[in-house]
Write a protein that holds these residues in place. Structure first.
Motif, PDB file in Angstrom:
ATOM      1  N   LEU A  30      37.299  38.560  45.061  1.00  0.00           N
ATOM      2  CA  LEU A  30      36.933  37.423  45.904  1.00  0.00           C
ATOM      3  C   LEU A  30      36.446  36.238  45.069  1.00  0.00           C
ATOM      4  CD1 LEU A  30      36.274  36.103  48.650  1.00  0.00           C
ATOM      5  CD2 LEU A  30      34.091  37.329  48.601  1.00  0.00           C
ATOM      6  N   ALA A  31      35.613  36.498  44.080  1.00  0.00           N
ATOM      7  CA  ALA A  31      35.069  35.417  43.252  1.00  0.00           C
ATOM      8  C   ALA A  31      36.171  34.645  42.530  1.00  0.00           C
ATOM      9  CB  ALA A  31      34.080  35.985  42.238  1.00  0.00           C
ATOM     10  N   VAL A  32      37.201  35.343  42.089  1.00  0.00           N
ATOM     11  CA  VAL A  32      38.291  34.663  41.383  1.00  0.00           C
ATOM     12  C   VAL A  32      39.123  33.842  42.369  1.00  0.00           C
ATOM     13  CG1 VAL A  32      40.325  34.953  39.916  1.00  0.00           C
ATOM     14  CG2 VAL A  32      38.321  36.418  39.578  1.00  0.00           C
ATOM     15  N   TYR A  33      39.378  34.389  43.572  1.00  0.00           N
ATOM     16  CA  TYR A  33      40.062  33.593  44.599  1.00  0.00           C
ATOM     17  C   TYR A  33      39.291  32.302  44.865  1.00  0.00           C
ATOM     18  CZ  TYR A  33      43.897  36.475  46.443  1.00  0.00           C
ATOM     19  OH  TYR A  33      45.073  37.150  46.624  1.00  0.00           O
ATOM     20  N   ARG A  34      37.971  32.414  44.964  1.00  0.00           N
ATOM     21  CA  ARG A  34      37.157  31.218  45.220  1.00  0.00           C
ATOM     22  C   ARG A  34      37.229  30.234  44.056  1.00  0.00           C
ATOM     23  NH1 ARG A  34      31.755  33.740  48.087  1.00  0.00           N
ATOM     24  NH2 ARG A  34      32.688  33.959  50.150  1.00  0.00           N
ATOM     25  N   GLU A  35      37.269  30.761  42.846  1.00  0.00           N
ATOM     26  CA  GLU A  35      37.374  29.908  41.665  1.00  0.00           C
ATOM     27  C   GLU A  35      38.722  29.180  41.654  1.00  0.00           C
ATOM     28  OE1 GLU A  35      37.611  30.563  36.870  1.00  0.00           O
ATOM     29  OE2 GLU A  35      36.286  31.875  38.008  1.00  0.00           O
ATOM     30  N   SER A  63      41.586  43.404  47.441  1.00  0.00           N
ATOM     31  CA  SER A  63      40.746  42.207  47.495  1.00  0.00           C
ATOM     32  C   SER A  63      40.253  41.984  48.916  1.00  0.00           C
ATOM     33  CB  SER A  63      41.560  40.989  47.052  1.00  0.00           C
ATOM     34  OG  SER A  63      40.789  39.819  47.175  1.00  0.00           O
TER      35      SER A  63
END
Length: 102
Positions: A30-35, A63
């Protein structure tokens, strides 16, 4: 209230008159999608939607995000498209190839 409605209709009109891409990488955190979304939003005119996982079965390996929808305005210039592709390539090099969702 009227200002909010005007903004909402403006956003809807922009999204309806745009080029849309929907991509995913099933195991991306999730954090990478947000990034990725944050970087793409820095490109002029680009709108991003993170679509939540639809699976009824919980799986730690999946994910929390099903896919990323990218909206580019119809009148986006070549530079805009190139920037989006460069950002996606950067993350693809680190995490693996994106899958295109129809």
């Amino acid at each position: 209230m009227q200002f909010f409605l005007d903004c909402l209709f403006t956003i809807q009109a922009a999204l309806e008159n745009s080029v849309k891409y929907r991509i995913r990488w099933a195991h991306l955190p999730l954090a990478v999608y947000r990034e990725v979304a944050a970087h793409l939003c820095q490109v002029d005119g680009v709108e991003i939607e993170l679509l939540p996982q639809q699976s009824r079965q919980f799986d730690y390996a999946l994910s929390q995000i099903d896919s990323l929808r990218i909206h580019l305005p119809d009148d986006a210039d070549t530079f805009c498209h190139v920037q989006v592709q460069q950002i996606l390539a950067y993350y693809s090099d680190r995490y693996g190839a994106w899958e295109t969702v129809e």
